[in-house]
Scaffold this motif. Structure first.
Motif, PDB file in Angstrom:
ATOM      1  N   UNK A   1       9.819   5.460  -2.060  1.00  0.00           N
ATOM      2  CA  UNK A   1       9.903   5.241  -3.389  1.00  0.00           C
ATOM      3  C   UNK A   1      11.074   5.557  -4.099  1.00  0.00           C
ATOM      4  N   UNK A   2      11.407   6.794  -4.182  1.00  0.00           N
ATOM      5  CA  UNK A   2      12.495   7.253  -4.672  1.00  0.00           C
ATOM      6  C   UNK A   2      13.982   6.769  -4.099  1.00  0.00           C
ATOM      7  N   UNK A   3      13.797   6.461  -2.842  1.00  0.00           N
ATOM      8  CA  UNK A   3      15.130   5.879  -2.393  1.00  0.00           C
ATOM      9  C   UNK A   3      15.280   4.658  -2.990  1.00  0.00           C
ATOM     10  N   UNK A   4      14.038   3.792  -3.155  1.00  0.00           N
ATOM     11  CA  UNK A   4      14.223   2.410  -3.747  1.00  0.00           C
ATOM     12  C   UNK A   4      14.709   2.743  -5.136  1.00  0.00           C
ATOM     13  N   UNK A   5      14.212   3.538  -5.897  1.00  0.00           N
ATOM     14  CA  UNK A   5      14.296   3.696  -7.097  1.00  0.00           C
ATOM     15  C   UNK A   5      16.079   3.942  -7.359  1.00  0.00           C
TER      16      UNK A   5
ATOM     17  N   UNK B   1       0.889  -1.144  -0.110  1.00  0.00           N
ATOM     18  CA  UNK B   1       0.071   0.217   0.136  1.00  0.00           C
ATOM     19  C   UNK B   1       0.771   1.315   0.061  1.00  0.00           C
ATOM     20  N   UNK B   2       1.820   1.118   0.688  1.00  0.00           N
ATOM     21  CA  UNK B   2       2.746   2.386   0.780  1.00  0.00           C
ATOM     22  C   UNK B   2       3.476   2.683  -0.705  1.00  0.00           C
ATOM     23  N   UNK B   3       3.714   1.797  -1.262  1.00  0.00           N
ATOM     24  CA  UNK B   3       4.195   2.060  -2.828  1.00  0.00           C
ATOM     25  C   UNK B   3       3.430   2.592  -3.526  1.00  0.00           C
ATOM     26  N   UNK B   4       1.910   2.073  -3.256  1.00  0.00           N
ATOM     27  CA  UNK B   4       0.956   2.956  -4.277  1.00  0.00           C
ATOM     28  C   UNK B   4       1.009   4.337  -3.843  1.00  0.00           C
ATOM     29  N   UNK B   5       1.063   4.623  -2.706  1.00  0.00           N
ATOM     30  CA  UNK B   5       1.026   5.931  -2.306  1.00  0.00           C
ATOM     31  C   UNK B   5       2.137   6.824  -2.697  1.00  0.00           C
ATOM     32  N   UNK B   6       3.239   6.400  -2.807  1.00  0.00           N
ATOM     33  CA  UNK B   6       4.386   6.764  -3.424  1.00  0.00           C
ATOM     34  C   UNK B   6       4.368   7.026  -4.818  1.00  0.00           C
TER      35      UNK B   6
END
Length: 92
Positions: A59-63, A1-6
């Motif tokens: 999300x950006x940190x993962x990317x 769910x948090x990835x969807x918000x990001x």
């Protein structure tokens, strides 16, 4: 769910930057430039993260972690998300 918000935040951010650049081109005679749009996304994204968009930050940190180093002058991991110059060093 948090990835969807990001991801939702990122989609809104990119759409907003493109819209603002399009308006600048149409209204003020600015020359279309992908580099300007990317810079706008980076700057605005930085402000959003600083204002508390934690899901976007995650999300950006993962990317960024998935993008190989390009060996740039500032050691950025991505040409598109150069946070070094925008004070978000903790993401890089």
């Amino acid at each position: 769910m948090s990835e969807k918000k990001g991801l939702n935040s990122l989609i809104i951010l990119v759409t907003w930057a493109i819209w603002k650049h399009r308006n600048a081109c149409a209204s003020n005679g600015v020359t279309p430039s992908m580099a300007d749009v990317i810079l706008s996304i980076t700057n605005e994204g930085t402000l959003w993260c600083m204002a508390g968009a934690s899901r976007l930050q995650e999300l950006l940190a993962k990317a960024i972690a998935l993008v190989p180093l390009e060996g740039g002058e500032c050691g950025c991991v991505s040409l598109c998300f150069c946070f070094c110059k925008s004070e978000l060093l903790f993401l890089a």
